[in-house]
Motif scaffolding. Structure first.
Motif, PDB file in Angstrom:
ATOM      1  N   CYS A  43      18.272  22.632   9.561  1.00 15.59           N
ATOM      2  CA  CYS A  43      19.678  22.617   9.139  1.00 15.59           C
ATOM      3  C   CYS A  43      20.028  21.447   8.226  1.00 15.59           C
ATOM      4  N   GLY A  44      19.038  20.647   7.894  1.00 18.39           N
ATOM      5  CA  GLY A  44      19.287  19.547   6.975  1.00 18.39           C
ATOM      6  C   GLY A  44      20.235  18.492   7.512  1.00 18.39           C
ATOM      7  N   PHE A  45      20.193  18.231   8.803  1.00 16.93           N
ATOM      8  CA  PHE A  45      21.043  17.193   9.388  1.00 16.93           C
ATOM      9  C   PHE A  45      20.774  15.860   8.696  1.00 16.93           C
ATOM     10  N   GLY A  46      21.842  15.196   8.275  1.00 10.79           N
ATOM     11  CA  GLY A  46      21.715  13.887   7.674  1.00 10.79           C
ATOM     12  C   GLY A  46      21.603  12.798   8.720  1.00 10.79           C
ATOM     13  N   ARG A  47      21.530  11.562   8.246  1.00 13.39           N
ATOM     14  CA  ARG A  47      21.320  10.440   9.150  1.00 13.39           C
ATOM     15  C   ARG A  47      22.461  10.285  10.151  1.00 13.39           C
ATOM     16  N   ALA A  48      23.689  10.359   9.680  1.00 12.36           N
ATOM     17  CA  ALA A  48      24.831  10.205  10.585  1.00 12.36           C
ATOM     18  C   ALA A  48      24.868  11.327  11.619  1.00 12.36           C
ATOM     19  N   SER A  49      24.561  12.558  11.191  1.00 10.44           N
ATOM     20  CA  SER A  49      24.551  13.689  12.121  1.00 10.44           C
ATOM     21  C   SER A  49      23.451  13.531  13.174  1.00 10.44           C
ATOM     22  N   GLN A  50      22.310  12.981  12.747  1.00 14.29           N
ATOM     23  CA  GLN A  50      21.225  12.760  13.699  1.00 14.29           C
ATOM     24  C   GLN A  50      21.662  11.812  14.814  1.00 14.29           C
TER      25      GLN A  50
END
Length: 415
Positions: A43-50
């Motif tokens: 889903c291409g989670f970015g750093r903040a989402s991780q």
């Protein structure tokens, strides 16, 4: 011919507990360690989402773990037929089904990315309740040498399963990352077959057991201060390593294998401590654990700045020694001092949950600071190191002060 059912006073066979532990640990590791990779790859989670994903899992895990003892006592008080074994069956079944949601949506051509959040939250709630009950079965009817052996093998089994999880995950990331979650459902089904053979309730304490040394209570207090700190640092590293290893030049399919270096080091440490019992009652081991944990964490953060894979590998190994040392002490003293209920395991797991929450929260704050241009990208790693070190130092100091104040109050009361 029907097989006889185990009675309420039968000690749970260790092989059953270890088998359940092995199977369910792959599931827990898949979520707490592997879900970040799955979310990024699918889903291409970015750093903040991780990091936010880690905060969500931790916030759910803490109250779930603390609720294990009260839930069981409440059921008992109401005369419920829902024994601890039955509760385990319900929780394991639900956790396996919730893991199927993201791959099922994806296979149906629907958006599965939102379901990763739901799976993370629901699975964390289930495991927060499951592990205190499993640890209760582990300690039931065991003390001293028997408990040392059982706890040592329990540690070896679950940490080895986490390593296996990392290696199993790797081939899925490039082809079908969400399908990895479907493997959890099959594992949970296998666990159910073993859980059915447990006694309805863990065996109560033995009448003739001798008391534990008083030093164990002080060591438990210290270990319980170090345990959440270790998981703060581990949880800050877990999502951080996804980007850090990419910066060093490690392909995504190999990233879980590199991360598994600290997991392997933790297994080796736990095997050593299971075979060598000279650490029991000694504060030196906790000092070694704190030192190796700190050095390993610092090395992991500095390795991407030096673009050095060998430094990262060495740092991960040292970090794993620290994690294994602290966890082994914390679990053993918790079960030896007060492990004859789900509360001991619940407190142990809740402390882990505190680390699971604070670690990603530190990373999330640093990621937001970079995204809002409050600090430069080059300051991201430094921000995590400084903040994590500060949080851990303050947490240890506060816990130490609270313990000292409590002891003084007890002395005044006794006087």
């Amino acid at each position: 011919m029907t097989q006889p059912q185990p009675n309420n006073h039968t000690r749970a066979p260790l092989w059953r507990i270890l088998t359940i532990t092995a199977v369910l640990s792959v599931g827990t590791g898949s979520i707490t360690q592997g879900l970040y990779f799955v979310a990024e790859a699918s889903c291409g989670f970015g750093r903040a989402s991780q990091f936010l994903l880690g905060v969500v899992m931790g916030l759910i895990y803490i109250p779930a773990a603390l609720a294990a003892g009260p839930v069981i006592r409440s059921l008992d008080a109401r005369g419920s037929r829902l024994a601890p074994r039955t509760l385990l069956i319900v929780l394991i079944t639900f956790a396996g089904l919730i893991a199927l949601l993201p791959p099922a949506l994806h296979r149906s051509g629907l958006d599965a990315c939102w379901s990763i959040w739901l799976t993370a939250a629901a699975y964390s709630a289930c495991t927060g309740l499951i592990w205190p009950i499993v640890e209760w079965y582990l300690s039931g009817g065991r003390k001293h040498a028997a408990l040392r052996m059982a706890a040592g093998r329990f540690n070896i089994v679950w940490t080895s399963a986490i390593v296996a999880c990392a290696w199993i995950l790797a081939p899925f990331l490039e082809r079908a990352p969400l399908d990895f979650l479907a493997v959890l459902a099959a594992l949970h089904a296998a666990a159910l077959a073993v859980v059915l053979g447990l006694p309805p309730r863990p065996q109560p304490p033995l009448d003739d057991e001798t008391p534990h040394p008083l030093a164990y209570e002080r060591l438990l207090s210290t270990a319980r201060r170090l345990l959440p700190i270790s998981y703060v640092l581990m949880s800050a590293l877990a999502p951080y390593l996804v980007g850090a290893l990419a910066a060093i030049g490690v392909a995504i399919a190999w990233q879980p294998v590199v991360v598994s270096i600290w997991l392997v080091a933790r297994v080796v440490t736990m095997i050593t401590l299971e075979r060598w019992h000279g650490w029991h009652g000694s504060p030196a081991m906790l000092a070694v654990g704190a030192a190796t944990l700190t050095l390993g964490f610092a090395g992991c953060i500095l390795a991407p700045l030096a673009a050095s894979l060998p430094l990262m590998a060495a740092a991960l190994a040292v970090f794993g020694v620290g994690m294994g040392t602290i966890y082994t002490a914390a679990l053993y003293y918790a079960l030896e001092v007060g492990g004859h209920s789900a509360d001991a395991g619940g407190t142990h797991e809740a402390l882990i949950g505190a680390g699971y929450t604070a670690g990603p929260a530190i990373g999330l704050a640093a990621a937001i600071a970079v995204d809002s241009q409050a600090i430069p990208e080059s300051g991201f790693s430094v921000a995590i190191v400084i903040t994590a070190a500060a949080v851990c130092t303050l947490a240890y100091a506060a816990a130490s002060r609270l313990r000292t104040k409590t002891n003084q109050n007890n002395e005044n009361y006794n006087a």
